[in-house]
Design a protein around this motif. Sequence first.
Motif, PDB file in Angstrom:
ATOM      1  N   GLN A  94      34.583  24.517 -16.630  1.00  0.00           N
ATOM      2  CA  GLN A  94      33.362  23.739 -16.449  1.00  0.00           C
ATOM      3  C   GLN A  94      32.177  24.378 -17.178  1.00  0.00           C
ATOM      4  O   GLN A  94      32.031  25.603 -17.191  1.00  0.00           O
ATOM      5  CB  GLN A  94      33.028  23.619 -14.958  1.00  0.00           C
ATOM      6  N   LYS A  95      31.341  23.549 -17.754  1.00  0.00           N
ATOM      7  CA  LYS A  95      30.141  24.043 -18.425  1.00  0.00           C
ATOM      8  C   LYS A  95      29.180  24.679 -17.421  1.00  0.00           C
ATOM      9  O   LYS A  95      28.469  25.631 -17.738  1.00  0.00           O
ATOM     10  CB  LYS A  95      29.448  22.893 -19.153  1.00  0.00           C
ATOM     11  N   SER A  96      29.172  24.152 -16.195  1.00  0.00           N
ATOM     12  CA  SER A  96      28.272  24.676 -15.172  1.00  0.00           C
ATOM     13  C   SER A  96      28.799  25.961 -14.546  1.00  0.00           C
ATOM     14  O   SER A  96      28.084  26.642 -13.813  1.00  0.00           O
ATOM     15  CB  SER A  96      28.072  23.629 -14.071  1.00  0.00           C
ATOM     16  N   GLY A  97      30.063  26.262 -14.823  1.00  0.00           N
ATOM     17  CA  GLY A  97      30.660  27.473 -14.255  1.00  0.00           C
ATOM     18  C   GLY A  97      31.222  27.304 -12.860  1.00  0.00           C
ATOM     19  O   GLY A  97      31.673  28.277 -12.253  1.00  0.00           O
ATOM     20  N   GLY A  98      31.204  26.097 -12.348  1.00  0.00           N
ATOM     21  CA  GLY A  98      31.744  25.864 -11.010  1.00  0.00           C
ATOM     22  C   GLY A  98      32.239  24.443 -10.828  1.00  0.00           C
ATOM     23  O   GLY A  98      31.809  23.528 -11.531  1.00  0.00           O
ATOM     24  N   CYS A  99      33.169  24.271  -9.883  1.00  0.00           N
ATOM     25  CA  CYS A  99      33.706  22.955  -9.544  1.00  0.00           C
ATOM     26  C   CYS A  99      33.066  22.457  -8.256  1.00  0.00           C
ATOM     27  O   CYS A  99      32.622  23.252  -7.417  1.00  0.00           O
ATOM     28  CB  CYS A  99      35.215  23.028  -9.324  1.00  0.00           C
ATOM     29  N   ARG A 100      33.026  21.171  -8.097  1.00  0.00           N
ATOM     30  CA  ARG A 100      32.623  20.595  -6.820  1.00  0.00           C
ATOM     31  C   ARG A 100      33.802  20.689  -5.852  1.00  0.00           C
ATOM     32  O   ARG A 100      34.943  20.959  -6.247  1.00  0.00           O
ATOM     33  CB  ARG A 100      32.171  19.146  -7.011  1.00  0.00           C
ATOM     34  N   GLU A 117      33.396  16.483 -14.658  1.00  0.00           N
ATOM     35  CA  GLU A 117      34.064  17.784 -14.719  1.00  0.00           C
ATOM     36  C   GLU A 117      35.445  17.656 -15.355  1.00  0.00           C
ATOM     37  O   GLU A 117      36.031  16.559 -15.423  1.00  0.00           O
ATOM     38  CB  GLU A 117      34.175  18.380 -13.311  1.00  0.00           C
ATOM     39  N   THR A 173      32.599  12.513 -12.023  1.00  0.00           N
ATOM     40  CA  THR A 173      31.754  13.698 -11.874  1.00  0.00           C
ATOM     41  C   THR A 173      31.452  14.385 -13.204  1.00  0.00           C
ATOM     42  O   THR A 173      30.560  15.227 -13.271  1.00  0.00           O
ATOM     43  CB  THR A 173      32.431  14.723 -10.952  1.00  0.00           C
ATOM     44  N   ARG A 191      37.144  26.697 -12.371  1.00  0.00           N
ATOM     45  CA  ARG A 191      35.739  26.977 -12.671  1.00  0.00           C
ATOM     46  C   ARG A 191      35.534  27.331 -14.145  1.00  0.00           C
ATOM     47  O   ARG A 191      34.523  26.964 -14.749  1.00  0.00           O
ATOM     48  CB  ARG A 191      35.259  28.134 -11.785  1.00  0.00           C
TER      49      ARG A 191
END
Length: 249
Positions: free
Chosen positions: A231-237, A213, A211, A228
Amino acid sequence: MIKLLSVAIVAALFLESHQQRPGPFVRPAAPVVKPGTPRPGPFVRPSAPAVKPEHPCDSLTHIECWTDWFDRDDPSGSGDWETYYNLYKENPGKICPKPHAIEAMTLSGLSVAAAGEVIFKNDAASGFVCRNVDQPKNKKCSDYRVRFSCHPPFCGGGVCWTNWFDRDNPSGTGDWEHLSDLRNENPGKICEYPLYIEVVTTDTMTPAVSTGENFHTFNPTQGFVCLRKDQKSGGCRDYKVRFGCPCKN
């Protein structure tokens, strides 16, 4: 003559009425026991041996014995053909005659669902086939590799996997699938000393390692944690986990 015949009939009826007929069964009376004679205690049926509660790693139905990964073809021609017949023939002794499951994955680590391609064949008997002609917009298939699940003796016992667990959602600080919490919430369903851990996304079954992450915890002795803030996106799957235990035959 009539008098004699009457006497004979009466005598016959008298004898028949006094013959012993089998009556209802009567249990013999218990023998008389003299006062002071020790009496035997009541008969107690031996108790059945205690049945050990079923443990995930004691049941043969949970054993998964997987072969190595195989990649015999590239999708540069008509597609990616990882057929069972050819793989079995080209790898003598490395694949069982009648596998009961198959798993396919792209060389980059994506599951079939995550890759999102149209698959022509994907079963243990036929193997795996992705045809370029089936893909939209003249797109070619990804390059896949496959492995097969065989009966445990084929590869020496295999790994005994628990069920999948998903106790947390990533809506807070992250996705916390800690082994200690999972044990508390699922008593008796995870072995004491797991050897392996497998983590995939809940939606597409994509392996966590594919993923991109970052993970705070990822091992069989502690479990899995995705934060979270990492992560660069600010959230985890959202992930689910299972543990591989030593098999007990």
